[in-house]
Design a protein around this motif. Structure first.
Motif, PDB file in Angstrom:
ATOM      1  N   MET A   1      10.288 -14.726  -3.141  1.00 17.48           N
ATOM      2  CA  MET A   1       9.308 -13.811  -3.675  1.00 17.48           C
ATOM      3  C   MET A   1       8.226 -13.704  -2.684  1.00 17.48           C
ATOM      4  O   MET A   1       7.793 -14.849  -2.430  1.00 17.48           O
ATOM      5  N   TYR A   2       7.775 -12.519  -2.356  1.00 21.66           N
ATOM      6  CA  TYR A   2       6.453 -12.442  -1.611  1.00 21.66           C
ATOM      7  C   TYR A   2       5.283 -11.901  -2.335  1.00 21.66           C
ATOM      8  O   TYR A   2       5.787 -11.281  -3.326  1.00 21.66           O
ATOM      9  N   SER A   3       3.944 -11.811  -1.728  1.00 18.14           N
ATOM     10  CA  SER A   3       3.197 -10.659  -2.542  1.00 18.14           C
ATOM     11  C   SER A   3       2.797  -9.854  -1.360  1.00 18.14           C
ATOM     12  O   SER A   3       2.822 -10.294  -0.350  1.00 18.14           O
TER      13      SER A   3
ATOM     14  N   PRO B   1       4.276  -7.949  -6.185  1.00 19.68           N
ATOM     15  CA  PRO B   1       5.366  -8.789  -5.985  1.00 19.68           C
ATOM     16  C   PRO B   1       6.002  -7.979  -4.973  1.00 19.68           C
ATOM     17  O   PRO B   1       6.240  -6.748  -5.099  1.00 19.68           O
TER      18      PRO B   1
ATOM     19  N   ARG C   1       3.527 -14.821  -6.209  1.00 14.08           N
ATOM     20  CA  ARG C   1       4.926 -15.570  -5.410  1.00 14.08           C
ATOM     21  C   ARG C   1       5.528 -16.237  -6.630  1.00 14.08           C
ATOM     22  O   ARG C   1       6.510 -16.201  -6.687  1.00 14.08           O
TER      23      ARG C   1
ATOM     24  N   ASP D   1      -2.253 -15.006  -3.971  1.00 19.49           N
ATOM     25  CA  ASP D   1      -0.894 -14.785  -3.565  1.00 19.49           C
ATOM     26  C   ASP D   1       0.075 -16.082  -4.143  1.00 19.49           C
ATOM     27  O   ASP D   1       1.362 -15.609  -4.470  1.00 19.49           O
ATOM     28  N   LYS D   2      -0.434 -17.286  -4.417  1.00 26.28           N
ATOM     29  CA  LYS D   2       0.420 -18.250  -5.097  1.00 26.28           C
ATOM     30  C   LYS D   2       1.003 -17.704  -6.447  1.00 26.28           C
ATOM     31  O   LYS D   2       1.886 -17.729  -7.001  1.00 26.28           O
TER      32      LYS D   2
ATOM     33  N   PRO E   1       8.099  -9.960   2.783  1.00 24.76           N
ATOM     34  CA  PRO E   1       6.672  -9.996   3.060  1.00 24.76           C
ATOM     35  C   PRO E   1       6.133  -8.764   3.703  1.00 24.76           C
ATOM     36  O   PRO E   1       6.566  -8.214   4.469  1.00 24.76           O
TER      37      PRO E   1
END
Ligand code: UT7
Length: 321
Positions: A1-3, A168, A127, A123-124, A172
């Motif tokens: 998973m990315y933001s 999300p 994610r 971001d964390k 990326p």
């Protein structure tokens, strides 16, 4: 998973302060300021206009660009060194302005790197699945804490705010963020008063941003040079693949040095310093939004954001926009 960044926004206060006006305030010249820093003018918050006021405008624009409303936002993370109040924090004040209730809202301070720090933290959250729609802001009224008799610093700073909305994404997005600090350099760039210091200097009218400019300059060039290489290596990306460098706007000569290090021609660097000066935590998101809104930065492009500030603190983000 990315933001991933789904919208950007920014805001500059109306009042513009030119180099010519500064010539009347301190022993300086338009020519010195332009050639040594690249700055021609900067925006100054009106009397009574606070960091939250600027943040609100930038946030509304970012939310509109992202097509999200107050009910969608579930995290607010603001980077700032110049909060309205000791508490509540600017994140919470902003939350109230936007009519958002109950989600985590906070601000963090890392001087000019505050937005990169805020972005790294948000971001964390995204994610890890702890936030589905994060509002990240860099906002600053640094001209409030400048010593207007010190020509070495008062010509440099301006006020403003920039914001992004993160969601999300399977792809990326934010590929990586790198955050650093080193408190050994605390005496080279600082505001030497505060709450638990007792505001003694403020009461005596002796407080103001202090900087050993030349030492900060050399350290900033070396450190940012190392930071951009470290970021590309950590992500396995070649510098030729970058589409845009979106640097902190502290000095045009620092920006050019980092662009040279990356072999990036001037036309692939977003530069706002001439019109905005150094807006500290707001400078990177302001530059990002400028490039997005004027059509230079396009979806799918690879962006490198970097900042350096008091502490020292420094940070970067590599982003597929
Ligand atoms: O955003 C956080 C990070 N901040 C930075 O990265 C800022 C880093 N530093 C800089 O950008 C530069 O060091 C400055 C723009 C602050 C200063 O430029 P410089 O080329 O490093 O100048 P300097 O401090 O070495 O000063 C050179 C001369 C001095 O005069 P003398 O001693 O040679 O006679 C200064 O007093 O320039 C003088 N000076 C000025 N002259 C006219 C300093 N400020 C001014 C001014 N107008 N505003």
């Amino acid at each position: 998973m990315y933001s991933t960044i789904v919208g950007t926004g920014s805001y500059l206060p109306e009042r513009v302060l030119t180099n010519a006006e500064l010539e009347k305030l301190v022993d300086t010249t338009d020519e010195w300021i332009r050639t040594r820093t690249g700055i021609s003018r900067r925006h100054i918050a009106a009397e009574g206009q606070t960091t939250t006021d600027l943040a609100e405008q930038a946030a509304r624009r970012a939310m509109e660009a992202a097509g999200v409303g107050p009910g969608d936002i579930d995290l607010i993370c603001v980077g700032t060194t110049t909060p309205d109040l000791v508490f509540p924090n600017v994140g919470t004040l902003l939350q109230d302005r936007l009519g958002i209730h109950g989600c985590a809202a906070f601000s963090l301070e890392a001087a000019c790197s505050s937005f990169l720090y805020a972005l790294g933290v948000a971001d964390k959250f995204v994610r890890l699945g702890d936030a589905k729609c994060a509002l990240v802001v860099g906002a600053e009224t640094l001209t409030r804490i400048v010593d207007w008799t010190d020509r070495g610093t008062c010509v440099l700073f301006g006020d403003g705010a920039g914001a992004v909305v993160l969601k999300p994404s399977k792809d990326p997005g934010i590929i990586c963020t790198r955050l650093h600090s080193d408190g050994r350099y605390k005496d080279l760039l600082l505001y030497p008063d505060g709450v638990s210091k007792g505001f003694g200097l403020v009461r005596q009218g002796k407080a103001g941003v202090q900087m050993k400019g030349n030492e900060v300059y050399k350290f900033a060039v070396n450190t940012l040079g190392g930071l951009v290489s470290e970021t590309l290596e950590a992500c396995g990306v070649a510098r030729q693949d970058l589409d845009w460098l979106i640097p902190h706007q502290a000095n045009i000569r620092i920006i050019e040095a980092i662009a040279r290090r990356l072999d990036m021609p001037p036309e692939r660097v977003i530069v706002t310093i001439a019109e905005q000066g150094n807006t500290s935590a707001a400078s990177v998101p302001l530059a990002l939004d400028t490039g997005v809104r004027d059509g230079r930065i396009k979806r799918g492009q690879l962006l490198l954001l970097e900042a350096f500030g008091g502490g020292f603190t420094w940070g970067s983000a590599l982003i597929r926009f």
